[in-house]
Design a protein around this motif. Sequence first.
Motif, PDB file in Angstrom:
ATOM      1  N   ALA A 175       0.843  -1.201   0.000  1.00  0.00           N
ATOM      2  CA  ALA A 175       0.000   0.000   0.000  1.00  0.00           C
ATOM      3  C   ALA A 175       0.876   1.249   0.000  1.00  0.00           C
ATOM      4  CB  ALA A 175      -0.930  -0.008   1.218  1.00  0.00           C
ATOM      5  N   ILE A 176       1.994   1.181   0.708  1.00  0.00           N
ATOM      6  CA  ILE A 176       2.925   2.317   0.728  1.00  0.00           C
ATOM      7  C   ILE A 176       3.553   2.500  -0.651  1.00  0.00           C
ATOM      8  CG2 ILE A 176       5.135   3.127   1.679  1.00  0.00           C
ATOM      9  CD1 ILE A 176       4.274   1.744   4.327  1.00  0.00           C
ATOM     10  N   GLY A 177       3.945   1.396  -1.274  1.00  0.00           N
ATOM     11  CA  GLY A 177       4.525   1.472  -2.617  1.00  0.00           C
ATOM     12  C   GLY A 177       3.552   2.093  -3.610  1.00  0.00           C
ATOM     13  N   GLN A 178       2.292   1.636  -3.552  1.00  0.00           N
ATOM     14  CA  GLN A 178       1.295   2.186  -4.472  1.00  0.00           C
ATOM     15  C   GLN A 178       1.001   3.644  -4.128  1.00  0.00           C
ATOM     16  OE1 GLN A 178      -0.077   0.363  -7.228  1.00  0.00           O
ATOM     17  NE2 GLN A 178      -0.517   2.501  -7.714  1.00  0.00           N
ATOM     18  N   GLY A 179       0.931   3.929  -2.831  1.00  0.00           N
ATOM     19  CA  GLY A 179       0.677   5.303  -2.394  1.00  0.00           C
ATOM     20  C   GLY A 179       1.749   6.254  -2.909  1.00  0.00           C
ATOM     21  N   ALA A 180       2.989   5.789  -2.867  1.00  0.00           N
ATOM     22  CA  ALA A 180       4.101   6.623  -3.332  1.00  0.00           C
ATOM     23  C   ALA A 180       4.016   6.826  -4.841  1.00  0.00           C
ATOM     24  CB  ALA A 180       5.433   5.985  -2.941  1.00  0.00           C
TER      25      ALA A 180
END
Lengths: 534, 191
Positions: A11-16
């Motif tokens: 989720a952090i990767g996609q958020g970034a």
Amino acid sequence: MSRFVLLGDEAIGQGALDAGLSGVYAYPGTPSTEITEYIQKSKEAQERKVHAQWSANEKTAMEAGLGMSYAGKRALVCMKHVGLNVAADAFINAGMTGVNGGLVVVVADDPSMHSSQNEQDSRFYGKFSMVPVLEPSTQQEAYEMTRYGFDLSEKYALPVMLRITTRLAHSRSSVERKANREENPVKFPSDLKQFILLPANARKRYKMLLSTQDKLEQEGENSGLNRLEEGKDSSTGVIACGLAYNYYREVAGEAGLNHPVLKISQYPVSAKMLNQFVQQVDRVVVLEEGAPLLEESLVGVLENSYRINGRLDGLLPRDGELTPSLVKLALGVTVEPAREVPGIVKNRPPALCKGCSHIDMYNALGEALEPYGPGRVFSDIGCYTLGALPPYNAINSCVDMGASVTMAKGASDAGIRPSVAVIGDSTFTHSGMTGLLDAVVEKTPVTVIISDNSTTGMTGGQQSHATNRLVDICRGLGVEKEHIREMNPLRKHHEENRKMVSEELEYNGVSVIIAQRECIQTASRRLKSQKSKV
Amino acid sequence: MKRDIILAGVGGQGILSIAAVIGMAAVESGLYLKQAEVHGMSQRGGAVQSHLRIADSPIASDLIPEGNCDMILSVEPMEALRYLPFLAKEGWVVTSSRTFKNIDDYPPEDDLFAEIRKLQNHVIIDAFAIAREIGSQKVSNIVMLGAASDYLGLTQESLEGALDTLFRRKGEDVVMLNIKALKAGKNGVKI
């Protein structure tokens, strides 16, 4: 918009990516690895040519991220908690320089030490460097706070830490994606002296950083990430940080609790907010996943009339991760005695894989060391650390990345000879090279075994910077050519391998033995994918 | 509707695949999901587990509270017992009978199964034999998923759909084999 089932890390990767990321910099480390892997595998990131190659270590990652930020673009830097120790010099000073393009540093802590050598709480680094820290409770929050972290970073021109823990990093839930935005163009800092921390300039930067703190406190209130949730039963008020909030909600739902809750997901926390909350309840229970950071600041050292309970006074254990049951006990909810694990259930610790090259290396080393007696093998962080367990019982230390080489040197200086270091290939290029240089400069008698499986194995087989470079690196550092030995760690070569180790143990200077054979996990994956392509 | 399930096994036995199938089927069915798994060191032949929670309303905790687990679904019998503190009073243990012995002090099998049979609600099935019979021992994990499938609150179609999505890139044969394994597991047991 679309929903995806994602790990907290993903989720952090996609958020970034959706926040307009231009590059991720990282060294693999559980539980942070999957953030970078997600971006590496993302088609969208590949099309946009988002930088996603692994770095040599967390310090080089942090510095490269800062460089990308200097150039005006958004960068993400990811590491596990102990990686921040390696990156600390760059991290703390990035707080001093500030940033140009948004810079978010994700640090994944591992309370209960599922896969780590300590359970340090990275929020202390946030406090220490005086940069904002965000602490999501859910995968959706992880996604959104990554975006918000970039916004916050660009608004205050400061790096922002996003702190997660194992349970969020490695737990899946569905995440709703928001509209994505463009990457930043290259843009030089408006003040070309911003990043020069010469004392005269650094003093100015430090005053700026100090003067921002009040605004950062206020920001946590305005963002809604720190918020009061009303409750009728003010006999107890709960301050719940990050993931701990989930456990309170779980327990409250099950037991029908209705306490006022202060949900904390952003630091620094407004002192006003804490004061108001504490005054409206009879006592406060502080739930923190990690160390009692906020609890300590509430309790202080002076006598006061507030009742603050948590990890410091023993209401909750001082160490280890929280669980719903611990939170139940802390809030006086009856916990029925659980079933017991039957006595016949035995521990099943992790082990080196069948056929692993480290096993053959340890067999050769063990036999070669027999004449000298035990206690001489300093090891490091990686799969080969499992050589500590039976039947090998092969190593005597595992402290931090690269410590094998330098501890072996120090022990040799003290008179323990032979003194042996066992280090993996990726760990060697992470932090072992400089220690080897120390030994070379002093011609310290040490035998350094680089157990080279051509991958970063323990974290799942990421590319190793050392692959095909180890002989050149050791030569370049000044190890004598005839004492850079290469062995093929296979059972059929056991006798010659043992002999090679014995010879080098006798050498009164620096020797390096490179025991090279591909990790059987990555080898079998490689063979499978070759087969499916044919 | 709410199901709390602990998936148990040894690193490499495919419990994360079971979790992925259930997770995808749950989300496609409009349910909420939380699934905590173990990565890193323990995956090297150690005990691994995953806490899987599905419900028709939002789920707070990523971890199942002790004593609340509706089912322990295990691909290895000793691992099934390791998580008993989580099992609810009326909870089920569904386990494969196939032992995985990579430790010296593995308990005698008779004692192990006697311990499982003490539980009020248990199912022991030879998933390994069933998997081998239908074509590959590699799908033992999906046979176990099939054995538990009636109890998951998910439709057969949604589970088959998830298998199709997750294994499609490995080819039609692999998808069909997994669907066959799911059905064989389901038919092999009636809770």
